[in-house]
Design a protein around this motif. Sequence first.
Motif, PDB file in Angstrom:
ATOM      1  N   ALA A 121       5.968 -12.441 -26.611  1.00  0.00           N
ATOM      2  CA  ALA A 121       4.908 -13.234 -25.991  1.00  0.00           C
ATOM      3  C   ALA A 121       3.730 -13.421 -26.939  1.00  0.00           C
ATOM      4  N   LYS A 122       3.381 -12.363 -27.686  1.00  0.00           N
ATOM      5  CA  LYS A 122       2.262 -12.451 -28.631  1.00  0.00           C
ATOM      6  C   LYS A 122       2.558 -13.436 -29.752  1.00  0.00           C
ATOM      7  N   PHE A 123       3.835 -13.618 -30.061  1.00  0.00           N
ATOM      8  CA  PHE A 123       4.220 -14.505 -31.152  1.00  0.00           C
ATOM      9  C   PHE A 123       4.090 -15.975 -30.743  1.00  0.00           C
ATOM     10  N   ILE A 124       4.246 -16.244 -29.448  1.00  0.00           N
ATOM     11  CA  ILE A 124       4.106 -17.607 -28.932  1.00  0.00           C
ATOM     12  C   ILE A 124       2.640 -17.813 -28.530  1.00  0.00           C
ATOM     13  N   TYR A 125       2.037 -18.891 -28.978  1.00  0.00           N
ATOM     14  CA  TYR A 125       0.620 -19.166 -28.716  1.00  0.00           C
ATOM     15  C   TYR A 125      -0.235 -17.944 -29.087  1.00  0.00           C
ATOM     16  N   PRO A 126      -0.256 -17.564 -30.359  1.00  0.00           N
ATOM     17  CA  PRO A 126      -0.919 -16.323 -30.783  1.00  0.00           C
ATOM     18  C   PRO A 126      -2.412 -16.262 -30.511  1.00  0.00           C
ATOM     19  N   ASN A 127      -3.057 -17.395 -30.331  1.00  0.00           N
ATOM     20  CA  ASN A 127      -4.517 -17.390 -30.144  1.00  0.00           C
ATOM     21  C   ASN A 127      -4.941 -17.313 -28.682  1.00  0.00           C
ATOM     22  N   LEU A 128      -3.970 -17.183 -27.776  1.00  0.00           N
ATOM     23  CA  LEU A 128      -4.289 -17.101 -26.347  1.00  0.00           C
ATOM     24  C   LEU A 128      -4.052 -15.696 -25.825  1.00  0.00           C
ATOM     25  N   ASN A 129      -4.769 -15.308 -24.772  1.00  0.00           N
ATOM     26  CA  ASN A 129      -4.486 -14.024 -24.145  1.00  0.00           C
ATOM     27  C   ASN A 129      -3.190 -14.126 -23.334  1.00  0.00           C
ATOM     28  N   LEU A 130      -2.681 -12.992 -22.894  1.00  0.00           N
ATOM     29  CA  LEU A 130      -1.359 -12.945 -22.274  1.00  0.00           C
ATOM     30  C   LEU A 130      -1.282 -13.817 -21.017  1.00  0.00           C
ATOM     31  N   PHE A 131      -2.321 -13.815 -20.217  1.00  0.00           N
ATOM     32  CA  PHE A 131      -2.308 -14.584 -18.977  1.00  0.00           C
ATOM     33  C   PHE A 131      -2.276 -16.088 -19.256  1.00  0.00           C
ATOM     34  N   LYS A 132      -3.039 -16.524 -20.249  1.00  0.00           N
ATOM     35  CA  LYS A 132      -3.060 -17.949 -20.595  1.00  0.00           C
ATOM     36  C   LYS A 132      -1.740 -18.365 -21.247  1.00  0.00           C
ATOM     37  N   LYS A 133      -1.144 -17.451 -22.031  1.00  0.00           N
ATOM     38  CA  LYS A 133       0.160 -17.737 -22.637  1.00  0.00           C
ATOM     39  C   LYS A 133       1.186 -18.041 -21.559  1.00  0.00           C
ATOM     40  N   ILE A 134       1.225 -17.163 -20.555  1.00  0.00           N
ATOM     41  CA  ILE A 134       2.227 -17.291 -19.496  1.00  0.00           C
ATOM     42  C   ILE A 134       2.064 -18.618 -18.760  1.00  0.00           C
ATOM     43  N   LYS A 135       0.836 -18.955 -18.414  1.00  0.00           N
ATOM     44  CA  LYS A 135       0.619 -20.204 -17.684  1.00  0.00           C
ATOM     45  C   LYS A 135       1.017 -21.413 -18.529  1.00  0.00           C
ATOM     46  N   LYS A 136       0.775 -21.332 -19.840  1.00  0.00           N
ATOM     47  CA  LYS A 136       1.135 -22.447 -20.709  1.00  0.00           C
ATOM     48  C   LYS A 136       2.655 -22.558 -20.843  1.00  0.00           C
ATOM     49  N   ILE A 137       3.339 -21.399 -20.892  1.00  0.00           N
ATOM     50  CA  ILE A 137       4.801 -21.419 -21.003  1.00  0.00           C
ATOM     51  C   ILE A 137       5.423 -22.022 -19.741  1.00  0.00           C
ATOM     52  N   THR A 138       4.849 -21.726 -18.577  1.00  0.00           N
ATOM     53  CA  THR A 138       5.409 -22.281 -17.338  1.00  0.00           C
ATOM     54  C   THR A 138       5.340 -23.808 -17.333  1.00  0.00           C
ATOM     55  N   LYS A 139       4.382 -24.382 -18.039  1.00  0.00           N
ATOM     56  CA  LYS A 139       4.276 -25.838 -18.106  1.00  0.00           C
ATOM     57  C   LYS A 139       5.418 -26.450 -18.919  1.00  0.00           C
ATOM     58  N   LEU A 140       6.110 -25.609 -19.722  1.00  0.00           N
ATOM     59  CA  LEU A 140       7.252 -26.091 -20.504  1.00  0.00           C
ATOM     60  C   LEU A 140       8.538 -26.113 -19.684  1.00  0.00           C
ATOM     61  N   GLY A 141       8.538 -25.449 -18.508  1.00  0.00           N
ATOM     62  CA  GLY A 141       9.750 -25.485 -17.698  1.00  0.00           C
ATOM     63  C   GLY A 141       9.963 -24.315 -16.760  1.00  0.00           C
ATOM     64  N   PRO A 142       9.927 -23.059 -17.262  1.00  0.00           N
ATOM     65  CA  PRO A 142      10.238 -21.914 -16.389  1.00  0.00           C
ATOM     66  C   PRO A 142       9.241 -21.774 -15.247  1.00  0.00           C
TER      67      PRO A 142
END
Length: 299
Positions: free
Chosen positions: A183-204
């Motif tokens: 998770a840290k490797f994807i969108y490295p400049n975002l905190n964990l909560f923001k990473k997750i929300k951004k990943i959900t916009k891609l599909g999951p």
Amino acid sequence: MTNLLVLGPITIDKNIYNKIEQTSIGGAVYYQSFVFENLGINYTILTTLSYEDKDLLNEFPDKSKVIPIYKNQTLYFENEYISDENRVQKSNFIDNTITINDLKDNNIDLDDFDGVLINPLIYNDVDIKLLEYFNKNNITVFLSIQGLLRKEDVNGYVEFNLPSNLSEFLKYANLLFLDEFEAKFIYPNLNLFKKIKKITKLGPNEIIITENNKGSLIYSSFEKKFQDIDAFKPKEMVSPTGAGDTYMAAYIAKRLNKGSIYESAEFATILTTIKLENEGPFNKSITYVFSRLLDFCGF
């Protein structure tokens, strides 16, 4: 009754833990098969290996549920654990891609299945066209991200890599598994909560991040909330190999049997703790799992 299709390679693993070396069968599908078998989940595994290593199939709890796809070589990993949470890996990085033709050649009828669990261990284990095929047939896809982020460095070691078409894979996933390092490797400049929300916009629409001894963090775009699940401390740490694969299988098993996100995560957490306390794959009964869960909850 629930019926699950499980895809991924069998591996030959050399695990080095506390300076002790052990070579054995490995791969997510191997560790997951024991979870499904002991929990009474109907499953079919489609897996890759070389014909020379066909005896590895005898290691599964029920080899009649395993359909081999024979390739030139079996995928190999060397896992050296620096700590319970960190390891250094090497691999032979062979091309054992599972394709639509592999399903058709083995008479896999998607109407027989409620979902498919996909376990790439290196980037080319699964063809993107296969995920498109599942999507067109309205099959729920449970995807582990780990292999999609792996590539070979100049010395044969496994290193993280962010593929340019990662979003293409993720748009076909209904439920996504990854750990905190991935998770840290994807969108490295975002905190964990923001990473997750951004990943959900891609599909999951459901994302599960395992955080080793800190537990797991789960987000559902349907429920629009995070759930933080505490870890259960094992009585003794015996072997971490296969822990993440065990968690995935247990979580899916509970969700497919109408468990809530919290119930499924708690169930997967205790089952994984039991696995950590023992060498090899999970090998306990459902009764034992619930007895340990009651112990941890103070009943």
